[in-house]
Design an enzyme around this catalytic site. Structure first.
Site, short mmCIF file in Angstrom:
data_model
loop_
_atom_site.label_atom_id
_atom_site.label_comp_id
_atom_site.label_asym_id
_atom_site.label_seq_id
_atom_site.Cartn_x
_atom_site.Cartn_y
_atom_site.Cartn_z
N HIS A 30 34.73 -86.73 41.77
CA HIS A 30 33.64 -86.37 40.88
C HIS A 30 34.00 -85.13 40.08
CE1 HIS A 30 33.00 -84.15 44.65
NE2 HIS A 30 32.44 -83.21 43.92
N CYS B 118 29.67 -76.23 47.09
CA CYS B 118 31.02 -76.69 46.78
C CYS B 118 31.30 -76.39 45.32
CB CYS B 118 31.16 -78.19 47.07
SG CYS B 118 30.19 -79.26 45.99
#
Length: 667
Positions: free
Chosen positions: A65, A182
């Site tokens: 992603h 993250c």
């Protein structure tokens, strides 16, 4: 989420053997629907995200992603390969692959929906339904949440003859607060939160999680934090407003640890609470925030601690060194003999202004060793390490132990504080430990060791090193130039580059002819990699894709400014060709700079401090020679690989080309 994934974005028979091929196959479906405008550019962004941290998760899941300017709307594609593909998960290949594409400015609503998907991936019923699906449209509906997965059958109720007696009052549960984050803030952040919450339910732990994702975050109630018995940080980017959790037993790990072993983290924070271990976290962005998990080797931790000190030292180097250099440039090389400007300053006299610059720069430079030592200790032990670290660094200056003494003082201070923090103390003393007890004891220990044990031998070593540098000439100087050039260009701003740079800067504290030559060689070699890549994109543009050619334009400026990281996009895309080429050119430049006896009093600035360089014409020749060598080598190596315009070199995935990480403003 139904507008994010359709049947056209589902491939239940994904024919790919590698993660790069899987990403390309799914991305091509996005391009066909007009949701991605530049396939190679988008895949380069996916590769850059993958390079930060593998996106494979336990349970056979891969979630490549990224955010990308080539994405027109938030999009999700799903692929199910027959044999599984390695995405770096500890338990093996992935057979459920989600490619998440978010626009560079995705709105909060879409990111919230994507975070909901990340949480659902922790549901075994959901993943089992995906593995059993046979129809793309039904699969898209399942992923979007329009249909629910079949629930596991509940056990049949057992009839009882009479009502059970009332249960006894439950004990107060162990309370934990957690923060997850993250780099992208889309998937791992929320999966770690879900895993911790599920583990808390299973273990009987009351846990509240604050996911700090790309859509922002909702701060935990201060009362909840105050009532917590422990804290878990599962993060790969700095925890925002970390000081809110000060004084709590804390477990600090990477985000994937929160996904893969949440029960272990809960057990670890319980143990710390039982031992009375507490921490006083620093504010956002400290080097401690970048520390990895407990499985890291000592060498990796040592490198991070040293880099913490160097990273905080560099701004003092840039400010102080450039002010000193400007003082010399305006007032000449006798400006160091000028009286204090506090006692004698003439507003209309350029010499007085030069003396002002020189003396301010000298004061800034005097902080180098204390700051280095203080923040090495900070990287090891957080805020409690600052006081003994600064004290040890100041002692290193007092006894003339210099840069090496600062390194030793920082490590001693950090180690001492870490040892004290392991001691179990009564609850009544915990409040004064970080403010009184730890600074007092650690400063006394560091002072004793630096003054009476290790300081004097280090000072002798520092003197020997200084004498050796001042006597450098001929072949010895050239060899040192080669070594420094190789170090500057090996990791392009990484640890070896920083070691060479710190070695050169340390010599400027007490400059002599040898240390000034070293500083010149280091800066010259550090300019070569980005300049060489820029030159190569001009000479043989067909060997580079469009993104790399655009990066080449920026590399001219970055290289001229002594920002070695300007070559990182090229090295990330093709390391086996770019890095050796850069090292060869850096070695040539370092050797020539030493051979030409070029000198430099400024620690930074690139060509913009050319007037402050000794033998400037020969210095430019050294830089041009190294740039030409590196550019010629990279062109030769790429040409041998048969690369055409916009296509990948054989053996180098095109998806990695043009990766553009953020470039720091330091070497």
């Amino acid at each position: 989420m139904s507008d994010m994934i359709t049947a056209d974005l589902v491939d239940l028979d994904l024919a790919a053997q590698t993660k790069e091929a899987a990403a390309r196959s799914l991305a091509e479906r996005m391009v066909a629907l007009g949701r991605v405008t530049d396939l190679d550019g988008f895949l380069a962004d996916v590769a850059a995200r993958e390079a930060q941290m593998p996106t494979g998760l336990d349970g056979g899941i891969g979630i490549p992603h990224c955010r990308s300017e080539h994405v027109t709307e938030p999009t999700l594609a799903f692929g199910r390969p027959a044999d599984g593909i390695d995405f770096g998960a500890p338990d093996g290949p992935a057979d459920l692959i989600f490619l998440i594409a978010a626009p560079a400015g995705a709105d909060d609503a879409h990111l919230t929906i994507l975070s909901a998907l990340a949480r659902r991936l922790m549901d075994p019923d959901f993943t089992a339904a995906l593995r059993a699906a046979t129809d793309p449209a039904a699969t898209a509906s399942l992923i979007s949440g329009d249909t629910a997965p079949p629930a596991a059958p509940e056990p049949a109720a057992t009839a009882t003859a009479e009502e059970p007696p009332p249960a006894p009052a439950a004990p107060v549960p162990f309370r934990v607060v957690a923060v997850t984050s993250c780099p992208t803030g889309i998937a791992h952040t929320y999966m770690a939160a879900e895993a911790l919450e599920q583990a808390g339910q299973a273990e009987g732990v009351e846990i509240v999680v604050e996911p700090q994702g790309s859509a922002g975050f909702t701060r935990l109630d201060p009362a909840v934090i105050a009532a917590a018995d422990g804290v878990i940080f599962a993060h790969d980017v700095p925890v925002r407003e970390k000081e809110r959790f000060a004084g709590k037993p804390t477990v600090d790990v990477g985000v994937k640890a929160g996904i893969n072993r949440p029960a272990e983290l809960l057990a670890e924070v319980r143990d710390k609470a039982a031992r009375g271990e507490t921490t006083a976290p620093a504010g956002t962005g400290s080097p401690v925030d970048e520390a990895g998990g407990p499985g890291e080797g000592y060498g990796t931790k040592l490198r991070k601690w040293l880099m913490s000190g160097v990273s905080y030292m560099v701004p003092f180097v840039a400010a102080g060194g450039l002010l000193i250099a400007l003082g010399f440039a305006i007032g000449g090389y006798t400006i160091d003999k000028a009286p204090s400007v506090a006692e004698h300053f003439v507003w209309t006299d350029s010499t007085s202004w030069a003396a002002l610059l020189f003396q301010v720069g000298g004061l800034a430079f005097s902080f180098l060793v204390p700051v280095l030592a203080g923040y090495i200790a900070y990287g090891m032990a957080d805020r409690p390490g600052l006081v003994p670290g600064f004290v040890g660094g100041s002692i290193a200056l007092t006894i003339n132990a210099g840069f090496l003494g600062g390194l030793a003082a920082g490590l001693i201070a950090g180690g001492t504080v870490m040892a004290i923090q392991r001691v179990k103390v009564p609850a009544a003393l915990r409040g004064i430990m970080p403010v009184v007890v730890i600074p007092l004891i650690s400063s006394a220990v560091v002072g004793f060791l630096m003054f009476l044990v290790v300081g004097k031998p280090i000072a002798e070593l520092q003197k020997a090193l200084t004498d050796w540098l001042s006597g450098l000439s001929g072949a010895n100087a050239v060899i040192l130039g080669v070594v420094l050039g190789l170090m500057m260009c090996f990791d392009l701003g990484g640890p070896l580059n920083k070691v060479a740079y710190a070695f050169a800067v340390g010599g400027l504290a007490n400059p002599n002819d040898g240390s000034l030559k070293v500083m010149a060689a280091v800066m010259a070699a550090g300019m070569v990699p980005p300049l060489a890549m820029a030159l190569a994109t001009v000479v043989r543009g067909g060997l580079f894709n469009r993104t790399e050619r655009e990066n080449g334009k920026a590399a001219w400026v970055l290289g001229s400014s002594f920002i070695t990281e300007g070559a990182i996009p090229f090295a990330a895309a093709d390391p086996l060709r770019v890095i050796p080429s850069a090292m060869a050119g850096g070695a040539v430049t370092g050797a020539l700079s030493m051979l030409f006896e070029c000198t430099l009093r400024a620690p930074h600035g690139g060509i913009f401090v050319l007037p402050l360089i000794g033998n400037p014409a020969l210095y430019l020749i050294a830089i041009l020679a190294g740039t030409a060598v590196s550019a010629a080598l990279v062109i030769l190596l790429k040409g041998m690989g048969g690369r055409g315009d916009g296509k990948a070199v054989e053996g180098t995935p095109a998806t990695e080309s043009g990766t553009t990480p953020k470039v720091p403003a330091t070497v």
